[in-house]
Scaffold this active site. Structure first.
Site: not given
Ligand code: NAD
Ligand code: GLY
Length: 356
Positions: A121, A227, A237, A241, A252
């Site tokens: 949890r 942020k 949100e 937010r 999207h």
């Molecule tokens: P990702 O985590 O897939 O990373 C992109 C690529 O870069 C991967 O292949 C990873 O292994 C590689 N990588 C990461 N760091 C590296 C480094 N320092 N050197 C070399 N390679 C590296 O993609 P992302 O853009 O970081 O994240 C996308 C995800 O984040 C999506 O699933 C999205 O839904 C999510 N997201 C979440 C929020 C949130 O608020 N939680 C906000 C925006 C996006």
């Molecule tokens: N990435 C949008 C949020 O964190 O609200």
């Protein structure tokens, strides 16, 4: 290790620091100080493991540490992967004192945070983001989750980390395309809340693309400050937010129509921000400046050729009943965003038709 900068996400007893510096991993930073119990499970992926896992382990002195390495990719952001992490926790005898540590981009961060929200949890977790997108956006604010076959991020929980540790030096190994996709989210902050920051980005965009450490550190710090302030004001949100979703309704829709993975999320958001600026009122909302900056960052300023009807459908909208149905983040001016369902339907048609 460079000088540390620290920003607090102010959420009362759930407040936490975002610590930013260059060379933190393996550079003598004591991450154990942010781990309350005796043990941790580091969650990373097969790409990050050889690059940064040993360095991170060196930052956890005095703790019993195990690690699990996931396959790399959005395709693995699933409940099955969460189950693998939970199995590892159970098999290792983890309890409520165990802390999870996410080492990687947004995919690893979202999965690990969700596993931490579910295990017993809710246990502690720490974010160690390694992409620019994760450093300026996904690691801060407590949104965690995984995808469902019918859509992205459909399963999730709000679960705030204990700390976010940003080592900007990790960006040296990040592929160019990923860096630029992260810049889209940085530009977003300027566009929606901070016109001065936007102007600073106009002056520094080449330095950022060249990975100038000082420029990157400053951009990450300002993005996190902005942020953190929004999350502190509206953690779940309920209102403000949502302005962080600027460009995301269109973005999207582009991702859905094209098929996920064709364009990176930040690329789709870049084209989506342009469409949102056009819908907001064109140059009065800074469309020209946003477009120029995105172009200089090497990001798309137009969506790929997709029929307006397909984009509308992907936005969950039928052409006949579109008016007042959707809420958009629009700009009253550069640096001043609102969330509204009061938009110009004819202008929306023009924006969508211009896509082809
Ligand atoms: P990702 O985590 O897939 O990373 C992109 C690529 O870069 C991967 O292949 C990873 O292994 C590689 N990588 C990461 N760091 C590296 C480094 N320092 N050197 C070399 N390679 C590296 O993609 P992302 O853009 O970081 O994240 C996308 C995800 O984040 C999506 O699933 C999205 O839904 C999510 N997201 C979440 C929020 C949130 O608020 N939680 C906000 C925006 C996006
Ligand atoms: N990435 C949008 C949020 O964190 O609200």
């Amino acid at each position: 290790m460079s000088d540390l900068r620290s920003i607090t996400v102010d959420l009362g007893e759930r407040s936490y620091p975002i610590i930013i510096g260059s060379g933190l991993l393996g550079g003598g930073f004591d991450l154990s100080a942010h781990v309350s119990g005796p043990d941790c499970l580091v969650v990373t992926n097969e790409t990050m493991e050889p690059l940064y896992l040993d360095a991170l382990l060196a930052d956890l002195p005095g703790k019993q540490v195990r690690a699990i390495s996931l396959p790399d990719g959005e395709a693995y952001k699933t409940l099955e992967t969460v189950e693998d992490i939970l199995d590892t926790l159970v098999e290792g005898g983890a309890n409520r004192d165990t802390t999870l540590v996410a080492l990687g981009g947004g995919v690893v961060g979202d999965i690990t945070g969700f596993a931490a929200a579910c295990y017993m949890r809710g246990v502690d977790f720490i974010q160690v983001p390694t992409t620019l997108l994760a450093q300026v956006d996904s690691s801060v604010g407590g949104k965690t989750g995984v995808n469902h076959a019918s859509g992205k991020n459909l399963i999730g929980a709000f679960h705030q980390p204990q700390a976010v540790l940003i080592d900007t030096a990790t960006l040296k190994t990040l592929p160019d395309r990923e860096l630029k996709a992260g810049l889209a989210e940085v530009i977003k902050y300027g566009a929606i809340i901070d016109a001065d920051f936007f102007a600073w980005l106009e002056d520094n965009i080449e330095a950022l693309i060249a990975r100038d450490a000082e420029a990157l550190g400053a951009a990450i710090q300002r993005s996190c400050e902005l942020k953190a302030a929004i999350v502190a004001e509206d953690e779940r949100e309920g209102g403000r937010r949502a302005i962080l979703n600027f460009g995301h309704t269109f973005g999207h829709a582009i991702e859905r129509c094209q098929g996920y993975g064709e364009w990176l999320h930040g690329e789709a958001v870049a084209a989506g921000m342009m469409m949102a600026a056009q819908l907001s009122g064109g140059d009065e909302a800074g469309e020209g400046r946003i477009g120029k900056l995105l172009e200089r960052a090497g990001l798309p300023t137009r969506p790929p050729a997709i029929a307006a009807s397909d984009l509308l459908a992907a936005m969950g909208m039928d052409k006949k009943v579109r008016q007042k149905q959707l809420r958009f983040v629009l700009l009253r001016a550069l640096g001043d965003a609102i969330v509204t369902s009061d938009y110009d339907a004819q202008r929306l048609d023009e924006v969508l038709e211009a896509a082809i």
